[in-house]
Write a protein that holds these residues in place. Structure first.
Motif, PDB file in Angstrom:
ATOM      1  N   LEU A 176      36.267  40.696  46.283  1.00  0.00           N
ATOM      2  CA  LEU A 176      37.033  41.970  46.565  1.00  0.00           C
ATOM      3  C   LEU A 176      37.891  42.695  45.383  1.00  0.00           C
ATOM      4  CD1 LEU A 176      38.412  40.635  50.038  1.00  0.00           C
ATOM      5  CD2 LEU A 176      36.587  42.618  49.933  1.00  0.00           C
ATOM      6  N   ASN A 177      37.453  42.241  44.547  1.00  0.00           N
ATOM      7  CA  ASN A 177      38.273  42.096  42.968  1.00  0.00           C
ATOM      8  C   ASN A 177      39.876  42.614  43.617  1.00  0.00           C
ATOM      9  OD1 ASN A 177      38.228  42.700  40.330  1.00  0.00           O
ATOM     10  ND2 ASN A 177      38.036  45.212  41.108  1.00  0.00           N
ATOM     11  N   ARG A 178      40.393  41.695  43.983  1.00  0.00           N
ATOM     12  CA  ARG A 178      42.177  41.430  44.352  1.00  0.00           C
ATOM     13  C   ARG A 178      42.759  40.463  43.785  1.00  0.00           C
ATOM     14  NH1 ARG A 178      43.304  45.989  47.239  1.00  0.00           N
ATOM     15  NH2 ARG A 178      41.096  47.663  47.404  1.00  0.00           N
ATOM     16  N   LYS A 179      44.085  40.134  42.495  1.00  0.00           N
ATOM     17  CA  LYS A 179      44.523  39.331  42.444  1.00  0.00           C
ATOM     18  C   LYS A 179      45.069  38.802  43.362  1.00  0.00           C
ATOM     19  CE  LYS A 179      44.117  40.614  38.095  1.00  0.00           C
ATOM     20  NZ  LYS A 179      44.181  40.914  36.733  1.00  0.00           N
ATOM     21  N   GLY A 180      45.563  39.323  44.028  1.00  0.00           N
ATOM     22  CA  GLY A 180      46.635  38.841  45.594  1.00  0.00           C
ATOM     23  C   GLY A 180      46.945  38.091  46.417  1.00  0.00           C
ATOM     24  N   ILE A 181      47.602  37.362  47.661  1.00  0.00           N
ATOM     25  CA  ILE A 181      47.889  38.013  48.729  1.00  0.00           C
ATOM     26  C   ILE A 181      48.536  38.377  49.187  1.00  0.00           C
ATOM     27  CG2 ILE A 181      45.319  36.674  49.171  1.00  0.00           C
ATOM     28  CD1 ILE A 181      47.473  33.798  49.602  1.00  0.00           C
TER      29      ILE A 181
END
Length: 206
Positions: A161-166
């Motif tokens: 999803l090309n995301r770094k954090g949650i």
């Protein structure tokens, strides 16, 4: 000084989400982990994830495009056959979380309430990311979580999803297309219901 530094860091984590590199995670099996493995899981099994929710409207071409879910296969927290994400049938809200993530813990009860209020109309699915089994199970037990949970130890979904954090929340339509990925931080009931209405066209009962 340490206390002052910790007090400054907590709001930043709550605002910006969590990344695995800054959090503490369990390494290797422990007595507590073994004990957790012997307890019944609080989460539902994943057997029904390949069928649409019972009262969901039939999937029809929307004309709105949207990317398909990534070609990933993840294990179910409760065991059984692995689940291919592209086999998931929506509408669905997929929440990526971990026990070591403060905003994840804050918002998880709202996802449980969404699961209860929208039963048969919308599916709520958790994806536990880079977490220890005992810690994840303890959170499920403490917060009364019952929706199905997949396990993503390698952060594959987050990378796809090309995301770094949650936390991350993925809104998936009846065709299995991703309509929106939210990474704004902890969601409450009102904001979650608004996102479901906006991106999936569903009104969640109060």
């Amino acid at each position: 000084m340490r206390r002052r530094l910790a007090a400054l860091l907590v709001p930043l984590l709550l605002a910006a989400g969590c990344t695995a590199g800054t959090e503490e995670k369990e390494a290797g099996p422990s007595e507590r982990q073994k004990a957790a493995a012997s307890r019944p899981s609080p989460f539902q099994d994943c057997a029904a994830l390949g069928t649409p929710p019972a009262s969901a409207a039939p999937a029809t071409p929307s004309g709105r495009g949207g990317q398909a879910l990534p070609e990933l296969t993840l294990n179910c927290f409760t065991g059984g056959a692995p689940v291919a994400l592209r086999d998931l049938r929506g509408p669905a809200v997929v929440n990526v979380w971990a026990s070591w993530c403060p905003p994840c813990r804050t918002e998880l009860p709202a996802f449980q309430r969404l699961s209860e209020r929208s039963a048969g109309q919308l599916r709520v699915i958790g994806v536990n990311s880079q977490d220890g089994r005992e810690a994840a199970q303890a959170i499920g037990e403490d917060l009364g979580l019952r929706f199905p949970v997949l396990v993503d130890q390698g952060e594959s979904l987050k990378r796809e999803l090309n995301r770094k954090g949650i936390p991350l929340t993925v809104f998936v339509d009846a065709q299995g297309h991703v309509r929106h990925v939210d990474s704004s931080g902890a969601l409450d009931d009102a904001r979650l219901a608004e996102l479901v209405r906006q991106h999936l066209g569903l009104t969640v009962p109060a």
